[in-house]
Design an enzyme around this catalytic site. Structure first.
Site, PDB file in Angstrom:
ATOM      1  N   ASP A 247     -15.027  27.931 -20.393  1.00  0.00           N
ATOM      2  CA  ASP A 247     -15.901  27.046 -19.708  1.00  0.00           C
ATOM      3  C   ASP A 247     -17.044  26.450 -20.162  1.00  0.00           C
ATOM      4  O   ASP A 247     -17.701  27.642 -21.220  1.00  0.00           O
ATOM      5  CB  ASP A 247     -15.740  28.210 -18.924  1.00  0.00           C
ATOM      6  CG  ASP A 247     -16.752  26.891 -17.204  1.00  0.00           C
ATOM      7  OD1 ASP A 247     -15.735  27.152 -16.480  1.00  0.00           O
ATOM      8  OD2 ASP A 247     -17.838  26.255 -17.110  1.00  0.00           O
ATOM      9  N   CYS A 342      -6.980  18.891  -8.902  1.00  0.00           N
ATOM     10  CA  CYS A 342      -7.697  18.990  -6.876  1.00  0.00           C
ATOM     11  C   CYS A 342      -7.735  18.041  -7.348  1.00  0.00           C
ATOM     12  O   CYS A 342      -9.095  18.086  -5.776  1.00  0.00           O
ATOM     13  CB  CYS A 342      -8.392  20.533  -7.464  1.00  0.00           C
ATOM     14  SG  CYS A 342     -10.521  20.031  -8.711  1.00  0.00           S
TER      15      CYS A 342
HETATM   16  N1  SAH Z   1      -9.892  27.780 -13.006  1.00  0.00           N
HETATM   17  C1  SAH Z   1     -11.938  28.337 -12.296  1.00  0.00           C
HETATM   18  C2  SAH Z   1     -11.779  27.272 -11.726  1.00  0.00           C
HETATM   19  C3  SAH Z   1     -11.716  25.948 -12.518  1.00  0.00           C
HETATM   20  S1  SAH Z   1     -13.045  25.368 -11.848  1.00  0.00           S
HETATM   21  C4  SAH Z   1     -10.796  29.561 -10.985  1.00  0.00           C
HETATM   22  O1  SAH Z   1      -9.591  29.441 -11.057  1.00  0.00           O
HETATM   23  O2  SAH Z   1     -12.067  29.840 -10.608  1.00  0.00           O
HETATM   24  C5  SAH Z   1     -14.067  24.197 -13.314  1.00  0.00           C
HETATM   25  C6  SAH Z   1     -14.632  24.944 -14.343  1.00  0.00           C
HETATM   26  O3  SAH Z   1     -15.349  23.645 -15.241  1.00  0.00           O
HETATM   27  C7  SAH Z   1     -16.192  25.092 -13.904  1.00  0.00           C
HETATM   28  O4  SAH Z   1     -16.434  26.107 -14.117  1.00  0.00           O
HETATM   29  C8  SAH Z   1     -17.207  24.075 -14.743  1.00  0.00           C
HETATM   30  O5  SAH Z   1     -17.776  25.239 -14.713  1.00  0.00           O
HETATM   31  C9  SAH Z   1     -15.693  24.181 -16.093  1.00  0.00           C
HETATM   32  N2  SAH Z   1     -16.158  22.562 -16.703  1.00  0.00           N
HETATM   33  C10 SAH Z   1     -15.838  21.644 -16.146  1.00  0.00           C
HETATM   34  N3  SAH Z   1     -16.580  20.430 -17.120  1.00  0.00           N
HETATM   35  C11 SAH Z   1     -16.371  21.386 -18.041  1.00  0.00           C
HETATM   36  C12 SAH Z   1     -16.085  20.918 -19.750  1.00  0.00           C
HETATM   37  N4  SAH Z   1     -16.203  19.385 -20.160  1.00  0.00           N
HETATM   38  N5  SAH Z   1     -15.382  21.475 -20.440  1.00  0.00           N
HETATM   39  C13 SAH Z   1     -15.630  23.074 -20.390  1.00  0.00           C
HETATM   40  N6  SAH Z   1     -15.867  23.247 -18.704  1.00  0.00           N
HETATM   41  C14 SAH Z   1     -15.749  22.639 -18.114  1.00  0.00           C
END
Ligand code: SAH
Length: 399
Positions: A247, A342
């Site tokens: 993340d 989503c």
């Molecule tokens: N799978 C998680 C929810 C993901 S929400 C769960 O079930 O709880 C999306 C996440 O992607 C967020 O935490 C955000 O910080 C991260 N994010 C957004 N763009 C990103 C990128 N380019 N690289 C890595 N993480 C990213």
């Protein structure tokens, strides 16, 4: 007291009669009398046939949100009945859950209201003016139904400004701890009060965490966009040999590491702060005569919605394709891709088209083995397409 009527233009009633609660301002021919923003009005078609009653807001593009098909008083009794019905639905479909979304707005015929239950703390969001004005009534009903230790509002959504509402993050009842402790499928998550995404966690993935984890025993797993490690931790607990989670948010990664410890997972699960796009690009880069050796048995992709609106869809599709292409290059033959989208603006069909295009470019053939949707505490009302947004698939790499 007689209600002011919003009279519709011809041709505007069908959607509403079918069950959609949103009356757009440009579908209203005229109001028959005065109405203050947040007041109750009745809606009639151009032939004066009654359709329903709801909250009016002249400042919003959604001028009326219909809440009932009969003339109703929006008093404590009304909210009690609706919220109790929503709760009963969760008890039927998620009988084991102690943390879940109690009220999901349109999905529960309460447009403008979200209530999440994190064990004995309730988090409330009101995204329409009419609902916001009745917040204190709703809080009283929630106290009676749940006896929570605290009720907090998490009203920092951008959508509130379209209703003329400001941000507000008040404690509405009781004492709020610094962190909520949340149990999902027997695992413990800790969420900072007032922080975190959505109202704290992605409750809509609760059922999918458990479903995906069953596919990972003894495997090498990569969880992309891991946030607090919902998927990663479930996989580690279900017996994955090794889980790498990525993340870009350092805060999320630190919190996820802490959560892993609390759950007694100290080996076989590692969190990295990384941009998934850069990380995947780096891992799939090859020299002129080099061959990439796929390393993972299971890859999970659960990115944020790259599309806030329709105009952003094209860029989003490029992003979705890129991560799928690179993830597929890192998957072993026989491996599993579990992937989620989503964005309401990208439907299941379009989402799968992108995945198939990525598979073609990666020279792999996929077999779809599972389909996923939002957890049942985010009910889907087909007559209200906006209630369906989360979709996911699991594929096996055939060759
Ligand atoms: N799978 C998680 C929810 C993901 S929400 C769960 O079930 O709880 C999306 C996440 O992607 C967020 O935490 C955000 O910080 C991260 N994010 C957004 N763009 C990103 C990128 N380019 N690289 C890595 N993480 C990213």
């Amino acid at each position: 007291m007689s209600l002011t009527t919003a009279l519709l233009k011809p041709g505007e009633a069908d959607r509403l009669v079918a069950g959609h609660p949103w009356v757009y301002s440009n579908s209203i021919a005229r109001l028959t009398g005065p109405a203050n923003d947040g007041d109750v009005v009745q809606v009639k078609d151009h032939r004066q046939r009654f359709i329903g009653v709801g909250f009016y807001n002249s400042r919003s593009k959604i001028a009326v949100r219909i809440l009932d098909r009969e003339r109703t008083d929006f008093d404590a009794g009304f909210f009690r009945e609706r919220i109790a019905a929503a709760l009963a639905l969760r008890r039927r479909h998620l009988p084991e859950a102690t943390s879940f979304r109690v009220v999901n707005a349109e999905s529960d015929f309460l447009s403008g209201l979200i209530v999440d239950k994190y064990e004995d703390v309730l988090v409330v969001q009101t995204s329409s003016l009419g609902m916001d004005k009745r917040k204190h009534l709703i809080v009283r009903v929630l106290q009676d139904l749940f006896h929570p230790t605290a009720i907090v509002e998490r009203n920092d959504m951008a959508s509130r400004k379209f209703e003329g509402l400001h941000e507000s993050n008040e404690v509405l009842h009781g004492q709020v701890p610094d962190h909520f402790t949340v149990r999902l499928n027997g695992l413990t998550f800790s969420v900072p009060a007032g922080g975190g995404h959505k109202t704290g966690l992605y409750l809509d993935q609760q059922a999918n965490y458990a479903a995906v984890a069953t596919l990972t025993k003894g495997t090498e797993v990569l969880d992309c966009f891991s946030y607090l490690g919902g998927f990663a931790l479930h996989c580690a607990k279900a017996g994955a040999k090794n889980v790498t989670a990525l993340d870009q948010s350092e805060d999320a990664v630190n919190a996820a590491r802490e959560i892993a410890k609390v759950n007694g997972v100290t080996t076989g699960l590692s969190y990295e702060t990384a941009n998934v796009f850069d990380w995947l690009r780096e891992k799939t880069a090859t020299g002129p005569s080099e061959r990439l050796i796929p390393r993972y048995d299971v890859i999970i992709l659960d990115p944020p919605s790259f599309t806030r609106n329709r105009a952003a869809v094209e860029g989003a599709l490029r992003g979705y394709k890129e991560i799928h292409l690179r993830a597929l290059k890192l998957l072993k033959t026989g491996g599993i891709l579990a992937t989620f989208c989503c964005s309401h603006h990208v439907d299941a069909r379009l989402f799968e088209d992108i995945i198939v295009a990525a598979a073609t470019d990666a020279h792999v053939l996929l077999r779809r083995t599972r389909t996923f949707s939002q957890s049942p505490d985010h009910p889907i009302i087909p007559a209200i397409p906006e209630t369906e947004y989360l979709k996911g698939f699991a594929y096996e790499v055939v060759r």
